[in-house]
Design a protein around this motif. Structure first.
Motif, PDB file in Angstrom:
ATOM      1  N   ARG A 230     -25.828 -19.969  19.066  1.00  0.00           N
ATOM      2  CA  ARG A 230     -26.603 -21.856  18.629  1.00  0.00           C
ATOM      3  C   ARG A 230     -26.555 -22.559  19.563  1.00  0.00           C
ATOM      4  N   SER A 231     -25.607 -22.013  20.641  1.00  0.00           N
ATOM      5  CA  SER A 231     -25.426 -22.729  21.735  1.00  0.00           C
ATOM      6  C   SER A 231     -26.180 -22.841  22.928  1.00  0.00           C
ATOM      7  N   ARG A 232     -26.801 -21.239  22.824  1.00  0.00           N
ATOM      8  CA  ARG A 232     -27.681 -21.230  24.007  1.00  0.00           C
ATOM      9  C   ARG A 232     -28.777 -21.439  23.616  1.00  0.00           C
ATOM     10  N   LEU A 233     -29.899 -21.646  21.573  1.00  0.00           N
ATOM     11  CA  LEU A 233     -30.945 -21.829  21.893  1.00  0.00           C
ATOM     12  C   LEU A 233     -30.566 -23.647  21.385  1.00  0.00           C
ATOM     13  N   GLU A 234     -29.813 -23.743  20.832  1.00  0.00           N
ATOM     14  CA  GLU A 234     -29.600 -25.672  21.401  1.00  0.00           C
ATOM     15  C   GLU A 234     -29.742 -26.109  23.348  1.00  0.00           C
TER      16      GLU A 234
ATOM     17  N   ARG B 232     -33.029 -28.928  24.181  1.00  0.00           N
ATOM     18  CA  ARG B 232     -32.776 -30.063  25.032  1.00  0.00           C
ATOM     19  C   ARG B 232     -33.275 -29.459  26.231  1.00  0.00           C
ATOM     20  N   THR B 233     -33.601 -28.498  27.442  1.00  0.00           N
ATOM     21  CA  THR B 233     -34.104 -28.445  28.297  1.00  0.00           C
ATOM     22  C   THR B 233     -35.797 -28.577  28.096  1.00  0.00           C
ATOM     23  N   LEU B 234     -36.068 -28.006  27.189  1.00  0.00           N
ATOM     24  CA  LEU B 234     -37.938 -28.447  26.892  1.00  0.00           C
ATOM     25  C   LEU B 234     -37.880 -29.291  26.656  1.00  0.00           C
ATOM     26  N   GLU B 235     -37.127 -30.617  25.809  1.00  0.00           N
ATOM     27  CA  GLU B 235     -37.238 -32.104  25.413  1.00  0.00           C
ATOM     28  C   GLU B 235     -37.489 -32.914  26.822  1.00  0.00           C
ATOM     29  N   ARG B 236     -36.524 -31.801  27.027  1.00  0.00           N
ATOM     30  CA  ARG B 236     -36.563 -32.538  28.666  1.00  0.00           C
ATOM     31  C   ARG B 236     -37.441 -32.688  29.704  1.00  0.00           C
ATOM     32  N   MET B 237     -37.470 -31.356  29.497  1.00  0.00           N
ATOM     33  CA  MET B 237     -39.167 -30.845  30.487  1.00  0.00           C
ATOM     34  C   MET B 237     -40.090 -31.408  30.349  1.00  0.00           C
ATOM     35  N   LEU B 238     -40.591 -32.317  28.694  1.00  0.00           N
ATOM     36  CA  LEU B 238     -41.749 -32.351  27.880  1.00  0.00           C
ATOM     37  C   LEU B 238     -41.869 -34.084  28.536  1.00  0.00           C
TER      38      LEU B 238
ATOM     39  N   ALA C  12     -36.483 -24.147  36.890  1.00  0.00           N
ATOM     40  CA  ALA C  12     -35.573 -23.257  37.387  1.00  0.00           C
ATOM     41  C   ALA C  12     -34.057 -22.759  36.076  1.00  0.00           C
ATOM     42  N   SER C  13     -34.315 -24.189  35.322  1.00  0.00           N
ATOM     43  CA  SER C  13     -33.427 -24.196  34.963  1.00  0.00           C
ATOM     44  C   SER C  13     -33.644 -23.628  32.783  1.00  0.00           C
ATOM     45  N   LEU C  14     -35.458 -23.737  33.067  1.00  0.00           N
ATOM     46  CA  LEU C  14     -35.910 -22.265  31.399  1.00  0.00           C
ATOM     47  C   LEU C  14     -35.908 -21.296  32.380  1.00  0.00           C
ATOM     48  N   GLU C  15     -35.117 -21.007  33.783  1.00  0.00           N
ATOM     49  CA  GLU C  15     -35.397 -20.017  34.108  1.00  0.00           C
ATOM     50  C   GLU C  15     -34.126 -18.660  34.028  1.00  0.00           C
ATOM     51  N   ARG C  16     -33.124 -19.909  33.928  1.00  0.00           N
ATOM     52  CA  ARG C  16     -31.639 -19.155  34.221  1.00  0.00           C
ATOM     53  C   ARG C  16     -31.230 -19.304  32.474  1.00  0.00           C
ATOM     54  N   ILE C  17     -31.681 -19.723  31.807  1.00  0.00           N
ATOM     55  CA  ILE C  17     -31.777 -19.724  30.499  1.00  0.00           C
ATOM     56  C   ILE C  17     -32.239 -18.425  29.500  1.00  0.00           C
ATOM     57  N   ALA C  18     -33.756 -17.911  30.255  1.00  0.00           N
ATOM     58  CA  ALA C  18     -33.626 -17.331  29.279  1.00  0.00           C
ATOM     59  C   ALA C  18     -33.186 -15.566  30.216  1.00  0.00           C
ATOM     60  N   ARG C  19     -32.486 -16.074  31.072  1.00  0.00           N
ATOM     61  CA  ARG C  19     -31.969 -14.642  31.794  1.00  0.00           C
ATOM     62  C   ARG C  19     -30.446 -14.359  31.270  1.00  0.00           C
TER      63      ARG C  19
ATOM     64  N   MET D 158     -30.560 -15.115  27.710  1.00  0.00           N
ATOM     65  CA  MET D 158     -30.645 -15.185  26.451  1.00  0.00           C
ATOM     66  C   MET D 158     -31.711 -14.266  26.342  1.00  0.00           C
ATOM     67  N   GLU D 159     -31.353 -12.577  27.598  1.00  0.00           N
ATOM     68  CA  GLU D 159     -32.557 -11.751  27.940  1.00  0.00           C
ATOM     69  C   GLU D 159     -33.725 -11.916  27.457  1.00  0.00           C
ATOM     70  N   ALA D 160     -34.497 -12.752  27.657  1.00  0.00           N
ATOM     71  CA  ALA D 160     -35.857 -13.085  26.902  1.00  0.00           C
ATOM     72  C   ALA D 160     -36.282 -13.192  28.343  1.00  0.00           C
ATOM     73  N   ARG D 161     -37.984 -13.232  28.214  1.00  0.00           N
ATOM     74  CA  ARG D 161     -38.982 -12.746  28.949  1.00  0.00           C
ATOM     75  C   ARG D 161     -39.542 -14.303  29.039  1.00  0.00           C
ATOM     76  N   ILE D 162     -39.940 -14.667  30.269  1.00  0.00           N
ATOM     77  CA  ILE D 162     -40.816 -16.074  30.328  1.00  0.00           C
ATOM     78  C   ILE D 162     -41.312 -16.248  31.591  1.00  0.00           C
ATOM     79  N   SER D 163     -42.628 -16.607  30.870  1.00  0.00           N
ATOM     80  CA  SER D 163     -43.886 -17.482  32.118  1.00  0.00           C
ATOM     81  C   SER D 163     -44.140 -18.372  31.524  1.00  0.00           C
ATOM     82  N   VAL D 164     -44.927 -19.542  32.966  1.00  0.00           N
ATOM     83  CA  VAL D 164     -44.988 -20.526  33.181  1.00  0.00           C
ATOM     84  C   VAL D 164     -46.718 -20.104  33.838  1.00  0.00           C
ATOM     85  N   ARG D 165     -47.574 -21.182  33.326  1.00  0.00           N
ATOM     86  CA  ARG D 165     -48.634 -21.751  33.712  1.00  0.00           C
ATOM     87  C   ARG D 165     -49.133 -22.969  33.841  1.00  0.00           C
ATOM     88  N   GLU D 166     -49.494 -24.091  34.901  1.00  0.00           N
ATOM     89  CA  GLU D 166     -49.337 -25.215  35.031  1.00  0.00           C
ATOM     90  C   GLU D 166     -51.036 -25.502  35.229  1.00  0.00           C
TER      91      GLU D 166
END
Length: 322
Positions: free
Chosen positions: A237-241, A245-251, A290-297, A299-307
Protein backbone atom coordinates in the motif's frame (compact mmCIF):
# COMPACT_ATOMS: atom_id res chain seq x y z
CA UNK A 1 -28.53 49.35 -16.64
CA UNK A 2 -31.83 48.27 -18.12
CA UNK A 3 -34.06 48.41 -15.04
CA UNK A 4 -34.15 49.25 -11.33
CA UNK A 5 -35.49 46.61 -8.94
CA UNK A 6 -37.54 47.51 -5.89
CA UNK A 7 -36.34 46.61 -2.40
CA UNK A 8 -39.03 43.97 -1.94
CA UNK A 9 -38.20 42.39 -5.29
CA UNK A 10 -34.55 42.23 -4.32
CA UNK A 11 -35.35 40.58 -0.99
CA UNK A 12 -37.60 38.00 -2.63
CA UNK A 13 -35.04 37.19 -5.28
CA UNK A 14 -32.13 36.86 -2.84
CA UNK A 15 -34.26 34.69 -0.55
CA UNK A 16 -35.25 32.51 -3.51
CA UNK A 17 -31.60 32.02 -4.47
CA UNK A 18 -30.65 31.07 -0.91
CA UNK A 19 -33.59 28.65 -0.62
CA UNK A 20 -32.71 27.03 -3.94
CA UNK A 21 -29.13 26.52 -2.77
CA UNK A 22 -30.39 25.06 0.51
CA UNK A 23 -32.59 22.46 -1.17
CA UNK A 24 -30.61 21.67 -4.33
CA UNK A 25 -27.00 22.47 -3.46
CA UNK A 26 -24.59 25.35 -3.86
CA UNK A 27 -24.10 24.65 -7.58
CA UNK A 28 -27.77 25.37 -8.28
CA UNK A 29 -27.56 28.48 -6.07
CA UNK A 30 -24.60 29.86 -8.02
CA UNK A 31 -26.40 29.45 -11.34
CA UNK A 32 -29.51 31.10 -9.89
CA UNK A 33 -27.38 33.94 -8.53
CA UNK A 34 -26.08 34.81 -12.01
CA UNK A 35 -29.62 34.67 -13.37
CA UNK A 36 -30.83 36.90 -10.54
CA UNK A 37 -28.15 39.50 -11.33
CA UNK A 38 -29.39 39.65 -14.94
CA UNK A 39 -33.05 39.72 -13.89
CA UNK A 40 -32.68 42.44 -11.26
CA UNK A 41 -30.44 44.76 -13.27
CA UNK A 42 -31.57 44.11 -16.83
CA UNK A 43 -28.03 43.71 -18.16
CA UNK A 44 -27.18 41.52 -21.13
CA UNK A 45 -25.23 39.03 -19.05
CA UNK A 46 -23.57 38.34 -15.70
CA UNK A 47 -20.83 36.00 -14.55
CA UNK A 48 -19.44 35.03 -11.17
CA UNK A 49 -15.70 34.48 -10.83
CA UNK A 50 -13.76 32.81 -8.02
CA UNK A 51 -10.00 33.50 -7.95
CA UNK A 52 -10.13 34.39 -11.65
CA UNK A 53 -12.06 31.24 -12.66
CA UNK A 54 -15.60 31.56 -13.94
CA UNK A 55 -18.04 29.47 -11.91
CA UNK A 56 -21.45 30.72 -13.14
CA UNK A 57 -22.79 32.52 -16.20
CA UNK A 58 -26.16 33.84 -17.33
CA UNK A 59 -26.85 35.57 -20.64
CA UNK A 60 -24.04 36.93 -22.77
CA UNK A 61 -20.57 36.46 -21.34
CA UNK A 62 -19.21 39.74 -19.90
CA UNK A 63 -15.50 40.60 -19.89
CA UNK A 64 -13.18 38.83 -17.50
CA UNK A 65 -12.39 40.61 -14.19
CA UNK A 66 -9.00 41.62 -15.55
CA UNK A 67 -10.57 43.42 -18.53
CA UNK A 68 -13.84 44.62 -17.02
CA UNK A 69 -14.49 48.25 -16.18
CA UNK A 70 -14.57 48.92 -12.41
CA UNK A 71 -18.25 49.88 -12.67
CA UNK A 72 -19.01 46.50 -14.27
CA UNK A 73 -17.62 44.56 -11.36
CA UNK A 74 -18.25 44.06 -7.67
CA UNK A 75 -15.76 42.11 -5.55
CA UNK A 76 -15.97 40.31 -2.23
CA UNK A 77 -12.63 38.78 -1.33
CA UNK A 78 -11.63 36.42 -4.13
CA UNK A 79 -15.15 36.49 -5.58
CA UNK A 80 -16.05 38.89 -8.39
CA UNK A 81 -19.49 39.50 -9.92
CA UNK A 82 -19.07 40.94 -13.43
CA UNK A 83 -21.92 42.49 -15.45
CA UNK A 84 -22.22 43.04 -19.17
CA UNK A 85 -22.72 46.81 -18.75
CA UNK A 86 -21.46 49.36 -16.21
CA UNK A 87 -23.51 50.08 -13.10
CA UNK A 88 -23.43 53.64 -11.75
CA UNK A 89 -26.55 53.81 -9.57
CA UNK A 90 -25.80 53.64 -5.83
CA UNK A 91 -28.76 51.37 -5.03
CA UNK A 92 -27.76 49.01 -7.81
CA UNK A 93 -24.19 48.94 -6.49
CA UNK A 94 -25.57 47.94 -3.09
CA UNK A 95 -27.54 45.15 -4.77
CA UNK A 96 -24.42 43.90 -6.52
CA UNK A 97 -22.56 43.99 -3.21
CA UNK A 98 -25.22 41.77 -1.64
CA UNK A 99 -25.07 39.36 -4.57
CA UNK A 100 -21.26 39.23 -4.43
CA UNK A 101 -21.33 38.47 -0.70
CA UNK A 102 -23.95 35.78 -1.28
CA UNK A 103 -21.78 34.39 -4.07
CA UNK A 104 -18.82 34.12 -1.68
CA UNK A 105 -20.98 32.24 0.80
CA UNK A 106 -22.27 29.88 -1.89
CA UNK A 107 -18.72 29.18 -3.09
CA UNK A 108 -17.68 28.32 0.46
CA UNK A 109 -20.70 26.00 0.68
CA UNK A 110 -19.73 24.37 -2.60
CA UNK A 111 -16.22 23.68 -1.30
CA UNK A 112 -17.69 22.04 1.80
CA UNK A 113 -20.09 20.00 -0.34
CA UNK A 114 -17.23 18.85 -2.58
CA UNK A 115 -15.16 17.91 0.47
CA UNK A 116 -18.08 15.99 1.98
CA UNK A 117 -18.72 14.24 -1.33
CA UNK A 118 -15.07 13.23 -1.58
CA UNK A 119 -15.13 11.97 2.01
CA UNK A 120 -18.25 9.91 1.31
CA UNK A 121 -16.56 8.42 -1.73
CA UNK A 122 -13.47 7.57 0.31
CA UNK A 123 -15.55 5.98 3.05
CA UNK A 124 -17.54 3.98 0.51
CA UNK A 125 -14.34 2.58 -1.01
CA UNK A 126 -12.90 1.95 2.45
CA UNK A 127 -16.04 0.06 3.41
CA UNK A 128 -15.74 -2.04 0.25
CA UNK A 129 -12.12 -2.81 1.11
CA UNK A 130 -13.04 -3.89 4.64
CA UNK A 131 -15.91 -6.03 3.38
CA UNK A 132 -13.55 -7.82 1.00
CA UNK A 133 -10.96 -8.22 3.73
CA UNK A 134 -13.51 -9.73 6.12
CA UNK A 135 -14.72 -12.06 3.39
CA UNK A 136 -11.13 -13.20 2.86
CA UNK A 137 -10.71 -13.88 6.55
CA UNK A 138 -13.96 -15.84 6.62
CA UNK A 139 -12.74 -17.98 3.73
CA UNK A 140 -9.41 -18.48 5.51
CA UNK A 141 -11.23 -19.53 8.68
CA UNK A 142 -13.31 -22.05 6.75
CA UNK A 143 -10.21 -23.51 5.06
CA UNK A 144 -8.43 -23.83 8.40
CA UNK A 145 -11.37 -25.57 9.98
CA UNK A 146 -11.51 -28.02 7.06
CA UNK A 147 -7.74 -28.63 7.05
CA UNK A 148 -7.63 -29.25 10.81
CA UNK A 149 -10.67 -31.47 11.03
CA UNK A 150 -9.04 -34.67 9.68
CA UNK A 151 -5.72 -34.67 11.62
CA UNK A 152 -7.40 -33.68 14.88
CA UNK A 153 -10.00 -36.42 14.47
CA UNK A 154 -7.19 -38.93 13.86
CA UNK A 155 -5.40 -37.79 17.03
CA UNK A 156 -8.61 -37.98 19.05
CA UNK A 157 -9.32 -41.44 17.65
CA UNK A 158 -5.94 -42.81 18.69
CA UNK A 159 -6.33 -41.26 22.15
CA UNK A 160 -9.70 -43.02 22.58
CA UNK A 161 -8.21 -46.34 21.41
CA UNK A 162 -5.36 -46.06 23.91
CA UNK A 163 -7.76 -45.13 26.72
CA UNK A 164 -9.85 -48.24 25.96
CA UNK A 165 -6.75 -50.41 26.34
CA UNK A 166 -6.54 -51.54 22.70
CA UNK A 167 -2.73 -51.11 22.85
CA UNK A 168 -2.37 -52.65 26.29
CA UNK A 169 -2.57 -51.39 29.82
CA UNK A 170 -1.58 -47.78 30.44
CA UNK A 171 0.65 -46.74 33.27
CA UNK A 172 -0.21 -43.59 35.27
CA UNK A 173 2.47 -41.53 33.47
CA UNK A 174 1.13 -42.71 30.09
CA UNK A 175 -2.39 -41.76 31.16
CA UNK A 176 -1.25 -38.27 32.12
CA UNK A 177 0.55 -37.83 28.80
CA UNK A 178 -2.55 -38.86 26.89
CA UNK A 179 -4.68 -36.36 28.84
CA UNK A 180 -2.20 -33.59 28.05
CA UNK A 181 -2.15 -34.52 24.35
CA UNK A 182 -5.96 -34.45 24.25
CA UNK A 183 -6.17 -31.05 25.92
CA UNK A 184 -3.48 -29.61 23.63
CA UNK A 185 -5.29 -30.94 20.54
CA UNK A 186 -8.60 -29.46 21.69
CA UNK A 187 -7.02 -26.07 22.46
CA UNK A 188 -5.24 -26.06 19.11
CA UNK A 189 -8.48 -26.80 17.30
CA UNK A 190 -10.35 -23.97 19.03
CA UNK A 191 -7.52 -21.44 18.71
CA UNK A 192 -6.82 -21.97 15.02
CA UNK A 193 -10.47 -22.13 13.98
CA UNK A 194 -11.22 -18.80 15.69
CA UNK A 195 -8.03 -17.02 14.66
CA UNK A 196 -7.66 -16.84 10.89
CA UNK A 197 -4.20 -16.50 9.51
CA UNK A 198 -3.27 -13.07 8.20
CA UNK A 199 -0.81 -14.45 5.72
CA UNK A 200 -1.61 -13.91 2.07
CA UNK A 201 -4.13 -11.17 2.90
CA UNK A 202 -5.44 -9.86 -0.43
CA UNK A 203 -3.70 -6.84 -1.84
CA UNK A 204 -5.26 -3.42 -1.51
CA UNK A 205 -7.91 -2.50 -4.05
CA UNK A 206 -6.11 0.18 -6.08
CA UNK A 207 -9.48 1.76 -6.98
CA UNK A 208 -9.72 3.08 -3.40
CA UNK A 209 -6.53 5.15 -3.67
CA UNK A 210 -7.30 6.38 -7.18
CA UNK A 211 -10.84 7.44 -6.25
CA UNK A 212 -9.64 9.21 -3.11
CA UNK A 213 -7.13 11.26 -5.14
CA UNK A 214 -8.77 11.69 -8.54
CA UNK A 215 -12.45 10.82 -8.01
CA UNK A 216 -15.49 13.12 -7.92
CA UNK A 217 -15.20 16.02 -5.54
CA UNK A 218 -11.41 16.21 -5.72
CA UNK A 219 -9.60 19.30 -7.06
CA UNK A 220 -8.89 19.29 -10.78
CA UNK A 221 -10.76 18.15 -13.83
CA UNK A 222 -10.14 14.38 -14.01
CA UNK A 223 -12.25 11.77 -15.77
CA UNK A 224 -11.65 8.54 -13.87
CA UNK A 225 -12.49 5.26 -15.59
CA UNK A 226 -12.19 2.19 -13.36
CA UNK A 227 -13.25 -1.44 -13.87
CA UNK A 228 -16.08 -2.98 -11.90
CA UNK A 229 -13.83 -5.67 -10.40
CA UNK A 230 -11.24 -5.00 -7.66
CA UNK A 231 -7.86 -3.83 -8.94
CA UNK A 232 -5.34 -5.85 -6.92
CA UNK A 233 -1.67 -5.27 -7.62
CA UNK A 234 1.40 -7.08 -6.32
CA UNK A 235 2.70 -4.08 -4.41
CA UNK A 236 2.47 -2.73 -0.89
CA UNK A 237 0.00 0.00 0.00
CA UNK A 238 2.86 2.40 0.76
CA UNK A 239 4.27 2.01 -2.76
CA UNK A 240 0.84 2.45 -4.33
CA UNK A 241 0.29 5.62 -2.28
CA UNK A 242 3.72 6.89 -3.34
CA UNK A 243 2.87 6.32 -6.99
CA UNK A 244 -0.45 8.18 -6.66
CA UNK A 245 1.26 11.13 -4.95
CA UNK A 246 3.91 11.20 -7.68
CA UNK A 247 1.23 11.29 -10.38
CA UNK A 248 -0.52 14.15 -8.56
CA UNK A 249 2.70 16.17 -8.31
CA UNK A 250 3.47 15.48 -11.97
CA UNK A 251 0.06 16.76 -13.10
CA UNK A 252 0.43 19.92 -11.01
CA UNK A 253 3.95 20.48 -12.30
CA UNK A 254 2.96 20.36 -15.98
CA UNK A 255 -0.30 22.31 -15.34
CA UNK A 256 -2.35 19.50 -16.80
CA UNK A 257 -5.94 19.85 -18.00
CA UNK A 258 -8.47 17.57 -19.70
CA UNK A 259 -7.11 14.68 -17.65
CA UNK A 260 -8.27 11.11 -18.29
CA UNK A 261 -7.10 8.31 -16.00
CA UNK A 262 -8.09 4.80 -17.08
CA UNK A 263 -7.42 1.37 -15.56
CA UNK A 264 -8.13 -1.75 -17.60
CA UNK A 265 -7.06 -5.36 -17.96
CA UNK A 266 -5.76 -6.05 -21.48
CA UNK A 267 -6.83 -9.38 -22.94
CA UNK A 268 -4.43 -12.33 -22.80
CA UNK A 269 -2.32 -10.63 -20.12
CA UNK A 270 -1.98 -11.04 -16.38
CA UNK A 271 -1.51 -7.34 -15.66
CA UNK A 272 -3.39 -4.12 -15.09
CA UNK A 273 -2.73 -1.22 -17.44
CA UNK A 274 -2.99 2.31 -16.03
CA UNK A 275 -3.14 5.00 -18.70
CA UNK A 276 -2.98 8.71 -17.87
CA UNK A 277 -3.66 11.21 -20.66
CA UNK A 278 -3.67 14.99 -20.27
CA UNK A 279 -3.04 18.26 -22.03
CA UNK A 280 0.10 19.78 -20.51
CA UNK A 281 1.15 23.44 -20.56
CA UNK A 282 4.71 22.63 -19.52
CA UNK A 283 7.11 19.81 -20.50
CA UNK A 284 7.52 16.94 -18.07
CA UNK A 285 10.62 17.58 -15.89
CA UNK A 286 13.32 14.93 -16.00
CA UNK A 287 13.13 14.66 -12.20
CA UNK A 288 9.45 13.69 -12.39
CA UNK A 289 10.14 11.17 -15.15
CA UNK A 290 12.98 9.64 -13.11
CA UNK A 291 10.72 9.36 -10.04
CA UNK A 292 8.05 7.53 -12.03
CA UNK A 293 10.60 5.15 -13.52
CA UNK A 294 12.13 4.45 -10.09
CA UNK A 295 8.73 3.64 -8.56
CA UNK A 296 7.84 1.45 -11.56
CA UNK A 297 11.06 -0.57 -11.13
CA UNK A 298 10.33 -1.07 -7.44
CA UNK A 299 6.85 -2.38 -8.31
CA UNK A 300 8.17 -4.59 -11.15
CA UNK A 301 6.03 -2.56 -13.56
CA UNK A 302 6.67 -1.40 -17.12
CA UNK A 303 6.33 2.31 -17.87
CA UNK A 304 6.22 4.37 -21.04
CA UNK A 305 5.95 8.17 -21.31
CA UNK A 306 4.97 10.13 -24.41
CA UNK A 307 4.65 13.92 -24.63
CA UNK A 308 3.69 14.60 -28.24
CA UNK A 309 1.04 15.72 -29.04
CA UNK A 310 -0.23 15.32 -25.46
CA UNK A 311 1.15 13.85 -22.26
CA UNK A 312 0.50 10.12 -21.92
CA UNK A 313 1.85 7.90 -19.14
CA UNK A 314 1.24 4.16 -19.41
CA UNK A 315 1.97 1.75 -16.56
CA UNK A 316 1.66 -2.04 -16.83
CA UNK A 317 1.29 -3.27 -13.25
CA UNK A 318 1.62 -6.87 -12.00
CA UNK A 319 -1.83 -8.25 -11.32
CA UNK A 320 -3.05 -10.54 -8.56
CA UNK A 321 -5.57 -12.97 -10.04
CA UNK A 322 -8.51 -14.42 -8.13
Amino acid sequence: MGRSASASEVERTVSAVAELALHHGARAGLDALAEAAVFLTGVSGAALYAAGRRVALSGLAPPTPARAHPLQMQKDGHTALVLGEPCVDASDRQLLTRLAVLGSALLACQEREDAARAERTRLRWERLRLVELLAHWDRARSRQAHDLRTPLQVIQGYIDMLNRGMAGALTPPMQRYLERIGRAASELNVRLQHRPSRENVPAEDFRVLLSASFGPGRPGDVRLELPAMPVRIRASRSRLELMVRTLERMLRGVRASEIVLRVEAPESTEAWQLTLQARAERPLPEKARASLERIARAMEARISVREDPELEVSLVLPRILG
